[in-house]
Motif scaffolding. Structure first.
Motif, mmCIF file in Angstrom:
data_model
loop_
_atom_site.group_PDB
_atom_site.id
_atom_site.type_symbol
_atom_site.label_atom_id
_atom_site.label_comp_id
_atom_site.label_asym_id
_atom_site.label_seq_id
_atom_site.Cartn_x
_atom_site.Cartn_y
_atom_site.Cartn_z
ATOM 1 N N LEU A 9 -25.939 13.919 51.536
ATOM 2 C CA LEU A 9 -26.582 14.134 50.148
ATOM 3 C C LEU A 9 -27.517 15.129 50.361
ATOM 4 O O LEU A 9 -28.388 14.920 50.805
ATOM 5 C CB LEU A 9 -26.701 12.978 49.386
ATOM 6 C CG LEU A 9 -26.970 13.122 47.920
ATOM 7 C CD1 LEU A 9 -25.614 13.378 47.399
ATOM 8 C CD2 LEU A 9 -27.659 11.699 47.491
ATOM 9 N N ASN A 64 -28.608 17.039 47.490
ATOM 10 C CA ASN A 64 -29.450 16.644 46.218
ATOM 11 C C ASN A 64 -28.314 16.030 45.253
ATOM 12 O O ASN A 64 -27.128 15.664 45.517
ATOM 13 C CB ASN A 64 -29.900 17.932 45.471
ATOM 14 C CG ASN A 64 -29.039 19.106 45.333
ATOM 15 O OD1 ASN A 64 -27.918 18.968 44.666
ATOM 16 N ND2 ASN A 64 -29.134 20.222 45.880
ATOM 17 N N GLU A 65 -28.807 15.722 43.858
ATOM 18 C CA GLU A 65 -28.013 14.923 43.151
ATOM 19 C C GLU A 65 -26.706 15.653 42.754
ATOM 20 O O GLU A 65 -25.727 15.153 42.175
ATOM 21 C CB GLU A 65 -28.821 14.548 42.118
ATOM 22 C CG GLU A 65 -29.292 15.768 40.840
ATOM 23 C CD GLU A 65 -29.783 15.422 39.676
ATOM 24 O OE1 GLU A 65 -30.287 16.150 39.055
ATOM 25 O OE2 GLU A 65 -30.493 14.089 39.675
ATOM 26 N N ASN A 66 -26.670 16.965 42.923
ATOM 27 C CA ASN A 66 -25.618 17.909 42.519
ATOM 28 C C ASN A 66 -24.665 18.553 43.608
ATOM 29 O O ASN A 66 -23.831 19.159 43.362
ATOM 30 C CB ASN A 66 -26.286 19.042 41.664
ATOM 31 C CG ASN A 66 -26.577 18.492 40.393
ATOM 32 O OD1 ASN A 66 -26.013 17.522 39.680
ATOM 33 N ND2 ASN A 66 -27.660 19.100 39.986
ATOM 34 N N GLN A 67 -25.305 18.359 44.923
ATOM 35 C CA GLN A 67 -24.480 18.681 46.137
ATOM 36 C C GLN A 67 -24.591 17.769 47.124
ATOM 37 O O GLN A 67 -25.688 17.161 47.415
ATOM 38 C CB GLN A 67 -25.379 20.038 46.436
ATOM 39 C CG GLN A 67 -24.932 21.363 45.846
ATOM 40 C CD GLN A 67 -25.624 22.297 46.234
ATOM 41 O OE1 GLN A 67 -26.704 22.448 46.659
ATOM 42 N NE2 GLN A 67 -24.814 23.578 46.361
ATOM 43 N N THR A 104 -19.124 19.122 44.985
ATOM 44 C CA THR A 104 -19.991 18.210 43.970
ATOM 45 C C THR A 104 -19.771 16.753 43.974
ATOM 46 O O THR A 104 -18.539 16.492 43.705
ATOM 47 C CB THR A 104 -19.831 18.805 42.859
ATOM 48 O OG1 THR A 104 -20.155 20.285 42.354
ATOM 49 C CG2 THR A 104 -20.565 18.086 41.508
ATOM 50 N N ARG A 128 -21.749 11.415 40.181
ATOM 51 C CA ARG A 128 -22.993 11.178 39.569
ATOM 52 C C ARG A 128 -23.258 9.831 39.883
ATOM 53 O O ARG A 128 -22.641 8.805 39.956
ATOM 54 C CB ARG A 128 -23.087 11.385 38.188
ATOM 55 C CG ARG A 128 -22.935 12.666 37.497
ATOM 56 C CD ARG A 128 -23.124 12.767 36.235
ATOM 57 N NE ARG A 128 -24.305 12.571 35.448
ATOM 58 C CZ ARG A 128 -25.130 13.244 35.644
ATOM 59 N NH1 ARG A 128 -25.149 14.623 35.881
ATOM 60 N NH2 ARG A 128 -26.493 13.124 35.211
ATOM 61 N N LYS A 152 -13.042 13.709 46.488
ATOM 62 C CA LYS A 152 -13.740 14.820 46.078
ATOM 63 C C LYS A 152 -13.850 15.762 47.517
ATOM 64 O O LYS A 152 -13.551 16.670 47.486
ATOM 65 C CB LYS A 152 -15.069 14.746 45.342
ATOM 66 C CG LYS A 152 -14.817 14.265 43.945
ATOM 67 C CD LYS A 152 -15.986 14.615 43.241
ATOM 68 C CE LYS A 152 -15.616 14.797 41.555
ATOM 69 N NZ LYS A 152 -16.990 14.826 40.637
#
Length: 352
Positions: free
Chosen positions: A147, A149-152, A170, A173, A224
């Protein structure tokens, strides 16, 4: 098939007249008249008899007359019948093999080798050559998710040859470190020397079967992440096109340059051709697509001659092809394409 039914309707004389007419057209690219054909036939028939036979063949949809007073040329249906039932394929000539033998293919990247092979294939056939590079078949040793960050998030692929590939995507969430560990452990439970593509299929099938047993976020993360595993190399990198300008070297003065420009644009996009060659990978042997049988060339009279090639394990991994006019010298081009595919199969086996 309709071609076989039409062929069965022709008697021996009609077949012979039809065959010689098509051969003359493929050689000279000009409509064939009854007087010329009667002189070329190795049988005692008059121009009037030949004219009647040609008329019958026209009624069957095998021949057409470009102009009222001109001779006849084969239709796409006629060419298909000729290719399927009457074509005599010879062997590749020694001097053509020599063109390949002169290439220095040692210690070069596979893409460079394929580029050189495509150039020679274009030169020998006087058409545009197509080379579909091998599929992405690396074997997976380990998979991890990181991980950022929260978007990548990052998929880390450790391959059997020691190569490490990182691919950003991505994540869903709300993903947690626990879900990351669970996802990595789950994926690695399937890793047993499979290729990226095979591993992707196994995981997606298992998730569908037992999705309720896996954390929902972890399942979404895996799906994903797996979706991007086989994106590299893309089709645009896998397809090599050489000799496209040769498609303009045609004796037909009525050629539509706007249509050819459209064809060139499609060649640049490459996607449609890659899809066509992907279909060819479904079976062994040289395949011939004439005119409208190939939607990419439906607006322009052209032919695609192509065949797959294999790796050391005998698995189809790519394809070789040639684009040319419908009046291509099929008897000569088919063995060249076939020989090139055999050569490429050997080269791929030696470099893997």
């Amino acid at each position: 098939m309709i071609e076989l039914k039409l062929f069965e309707e022709l008697d021996q004389r009609n077949r012979h007249v039809f065959s010689r007419l098509v051969e003359s057209f493929l050689t000279h690219g000009m409509p064939v008249g009854s007087r010329t054909l009667a002189r070329d036939l190795d049988m005692n028939v008059s121009p009037a008899t030949v004219r009647n036979i040609m008329h019958d063949l026209e009624l069957l949809g095998l021949l057409t007359s470009p102009h009222v007073s001109s001779g006849r040329v084969p239709t796409n249906l006629g060419l298909r019948l000729f290719v399927d039932e009457l074509l005599e394929v010879g062997d590749i000539k020694p001097e053509e093999k020599e063109e390949f033998a002169r290439l220095n293919l040692d210690n070069h990247p596979l893409s460079d080798t394929m580029d050189k092979v495509g150039t020679i294939l274009s030169l020998l056939t006087n058409g545009a050559s197509l080379v579909l590079m091998p599929k992405h078949e690396e074997r997976v040793k380990q998979v991890d998710f990181v991980l950022l960050n929260e978007n990548q998030a990052l998929v880390v692929l450790v391959l059997a040859d020691g190569t490490i590939e990182n691919r950003v995507f991505t994540p869903p969430r709300g993903i947690t470190q626990a879900s990351l560990r669970e996802a990595a452990n789950y994926v690695n439970s399937f890793v047993n020397g499979e290729s990226i593509i095979d591993l992707q299929v196994l995981i997606q099938e298992d998730i569908s079967d037992r999705k309720f047993e896996l954390d929902e976020l972890a399942a979404e993360l895996i799906e994903k992440g797996a979706a991007i595993w086989d994106r590299h190399p893309g089709y645009s990198d896998r397809l090599i096109v050489r000799g496209r300008a040769k498609l303009l070297e045609d004796d037909d003065k009525e050629v539509d340059f706007k249509q050819i420009k459209s064809l060139f644009d499609d060649l640049e996009k490459k996607k449609e051709i890659a899809n066509i060659l992907e279909l060819i990978e479904g079976g062994q042997g040289v395949k011939i697509y004439i005119g409208s049988e190939n939607k990419l060339f439906s607006m322009w009279g052209s032919t695609l001659v192509a065949t797959p090639y294999i790796n050391a394990e005998g698995k189809i991994i790519g394809a070789i092809g040639v684009i040319g006019p419908t009046r291509l010298n099929y008897g000569r081009v088919v063995p060249i394409v076939d020989y090139t595919a055999q050569l490429v199969s050997k080269l791929v086996a030696e470099q893997t």
